[in-house]
Design an enzyme around this catalytic site. Structure first.
Site, PDB file in Angstrom:
ATOM      1  N   ASP A   1       0.890  -0.982   0.075  1.00  0.00           N
ATOM      2  CA  ASP A   1       0.153   0.085  -0.193  1.00  0.00           C
ATOM      3  C   ASP A   1       0.801   1.257  -0.109  1.00  0.00           C
ATOM      4  OD1 ASP A   1       0.939   0.269   2.806  1.00  0.00           O
ATOM      5  OD2 ASP A   1      -1.071  -0.336   3.496  1.00  0.00           O
ATOM      6  N   ALA A   2       0.186   2.446  -0.010  1.00  0.00           N
ATOM      7  CA  ALA A   2       1.177   3.618   0.223  1.00  0.00           C
ATOM      8  C   ALA A   2       2.113   3.683   1.348  1.00  0.00           C
ATOM      9  CB  ALA A   2       0.018   4.807   0.131  1.00  0.00           C
TER      10      ALA A   2
END
Length: 147
Positions: free
Chosen positions: A27-28
């Site tokens: 994810d980020a």
């Protein structure tokens, strides 16, 4: 589920498949996205089959047989992160005529990140109805069982 794959007293036949965490897996924040763990587990089961001389395309073409996940239990213990080198382990807990239960673990070094139990159904590729494993494959899988 804890400890079942590494207990020396159980003599569990283990298979281990290495995988690296890439940017696309995260994810980020650089943490592995939860659904990606399922892909890591799937790849290890596929490579386990291959290591035992069974290719999924060959099973489909020659025996009209495919494997599909019927049920899965995941216990997320610690996050995997970008660029981690992981080991996905598996053992075969139970083999029935038309289903197999795998126990899997994901480790970073000695650190346990995830435990899973995966029930796989055996289906006819042509109809997607339950199908018994061919007898030689059933006997082979039964020999890998470790409760």
């Amino acid at each position: 589920m804890s400890g079942e794959l590494t207990s020396p007293s159980r003599n569990v036949p283990l298979f281990s498949w290495p995988t690296r965490v890439y940017w696309e897996d995260t994810d980020a924040g650089g943490v592995v996205y939860h659904a990606q763990y399922v892909a890591f587990l799937e790849r290890a089961r596929t490579e386990w089959l291959r290591a035992n001389g069974h290719h999924q395309e060959q099973l489909r073409n020659e025996h009209d047989l495919v494997f599909v996940v019927r049920a899965m239990t995941l216990d997320f213990l610690r996050p995997a992160r970008l660029d981690d080198l992981l080991q996905v382990q598996l053992g075969l807990r139970q083999c029935k005529r038309a289903s197999v239960i795998f126990v899997q673990r994901l480790l970073r070094g000695e650190e346990l990140l995830l435990e899973a139990e995966v029930k796989v159904a055996c289906l006819a590729a042509s109809s997607f109805k339950p199908k018994a494993l061919p007898e030689p494959l059933y006997e082979e899988f039964k020999s890998f069982e470790s409760p």
